[in-house]
Scaffold this active site. Structure first.
Site, PDB file in Angstrom:
ATOM      1  N   GLU A   1       9.198   1.369 -28.271  1.00 21.26           N
ATOM      2  CA  GLU A   1       9.640   0.317 -29.177  1.00 21.26           C
ATOM      3  C   GLU A   1      11.111   0.031 -28.913  1.00 21.26           C
ATOM      4  O   GLU A   1      11.999   0.674 -29.498  1.00 21.26           O
ATOM      5  CB  GLU A   1       9.426   0.735 -30.640  1.00 21.26           C
ATOM      6  CG  GLU A   1       7.962   0.852 -31.034  1.00 21.26           C
ATOM      7  CD  GLU A   1       7.777   1.051 -32.528  1.00 21.26           C
ATOM      8  OE1 GLU A   1       8.796   1.199 -33.245  1.00 21.26           O
ATOM      9  OE2 GLU A   1       6.618   1.060 -32.990  1.00 21.26           O
TER      10      GLU A   1
ATOM     11  N   HIS B   1      13.345  -0.659 -32.118  1.00 20.84           N
ATOM     12  CA  HIS B   1      13.480   0.296 -33.222  1.00 20.84           C
ATOM     13  C   HIS B   1      14.657   1.242 -32.961  1.00 20.84           C
ATOM     14  O   HIS B   1      14.625   2.062 -32.050  1.00 20.84           O
ATOM     15  CB  HIS B   1      12.183   1.111 -33.370  1.00 20.84           C
ATOM     16  CG  HIS B   1      12.205   2.055 -34.531  1.00 20.84           C
ATOM     17  ND1 HIS B   1      11.459   1.854 -35.674  1.00 20.84           N
ATOM     18  CD2 HIS B   1      12.882   3.208 -34.742  1.00 20.84           C
ATOM     19  CE1 HIS B   1      11.660   2.846 -36.520  1.00 20.84           C
ATOM     20  NE2 HIS B   1      12.533   3.683 -35.972  1.00 20.84           N
TER      21      HIS B   1
END
Length: 271
Positions: A236, A239
């Site tokens: 990700e 993130h």
């Protein structure tokens, strides 16, 4: 004539005796010299062996001391990570857990205090990050920050209904197991990806800047590429997790995941 022969024989015997004695003496001398030489050679071999053994012992001792020194240095250099809150598939938060100092960062997608807030320290660090990015021409906004237990529960259930529970667990956390509940994490986005959360974000100019610079402001890319077997989640690039500048710089330099850096066991699945 008879006397001459006798004298001649006597001389021969004396000469032969002397010759025999000389030969025997020479033989004894040769044997002595051979024994002496052999003893010298054996002595040298023993000395060489002893020296080699001494050198080997000395080398082993030095290596042992060096290993002990390195182990001691590593132990001394091991950071104190007791101030880092770990939330993953092996470590959960109570449903009642809510940070008491949530504030809204300056650069958010739509100013949703209920979904984009962060703890005060993390929010201030995010403000510094987004301001630095903007100064270099990059727009980074917080799309998702703090999520309550109930919000994460609704979100996870929707993903599970759409993708199936097993698939959903690779990119979304069960309620109580989400870092977003700590108020220390944020999903960020930029105009180059339409302000969405895209796996290609890491290849955008903003995503590249984020990965290369977020540690300067105390953030790390929490779920790096190729580390699913440790973190439990797919890559990700959007993130980020606030851990403080000191820890973030060390994590960046080491290339470790947060689990590895803090000495926590890998958490690829729920216990």
């Amino acid at each position: 004539m008879g006397k001459r022969k006798k004298r001649r024989k006597k001389k021969y015997r004396i000469r032969n005796k002397r010759l025999f004695i000389s030969v025997v003496a020479a033989g004894i001398l040769v044997i002595f010299l051979v024994i002496f030489a052999a003893a010298s050679i054996i002595g040298m071999l023993v000395d060489d062996k002893t020296d080699s053994e001494k050198k080997a012992v000395s080398k082993q001792t030095a290596e042992s001391r060096e290993t002990e020194k390195e182990s001691k240095e590593v132990a001394e250099e091991k950071p104190d990570t007791s101030d880092i809150l770990i939330v993953n598939k092996h470590n959960r938060l109570e449903s009642s857990y809510v940070p008491d100092d949530l504030v809204l960062p300056e650069s958010t997608l739509n100013g949703n205090a209920g979904r984009q807030s962060m703890t005060r320290e993390a929010a201030e660090a995010m403000n510094n990050l987004t301001s630095a990015a903007a100064a270099e021409g990059y727009i980074i906004k917080v799309r998702s920050g703090y999520r309550s237990y109930s919000t994460q529960n609704s979100l996870f259930n929707s993903y599970a209904a759409k993708s199936g529970t097993a698939k959903a667990e690779t990119y979304s956390a069960r309620p109580g197991y989400s870092e977003h509940q700590t108020g220390l994490s944020a999903d960020v986005t930029s105009p180059s990806c339409g302000y969405s959360l895209s796996y290609s974000y890491g290849e955008t100019k903003e995503g590249i800047w984020l990965a290369e610079n977020c540690h300067k402001y105390g953030f790390i890319i929490r779920y790096p590429e190729g580390k699913t077997d440790i973190t439990g989640y797919v890559y990700e690039p959007w993130h980020v997790r606030y851990v403080g500048v000191e820890h973030a710089e060390k994590i960046k330099e080491s290339g470790l995941t947060l689990e590895e850096y803090t000495g926590n066991e890998p958490a690829p699945d729920y216990e």
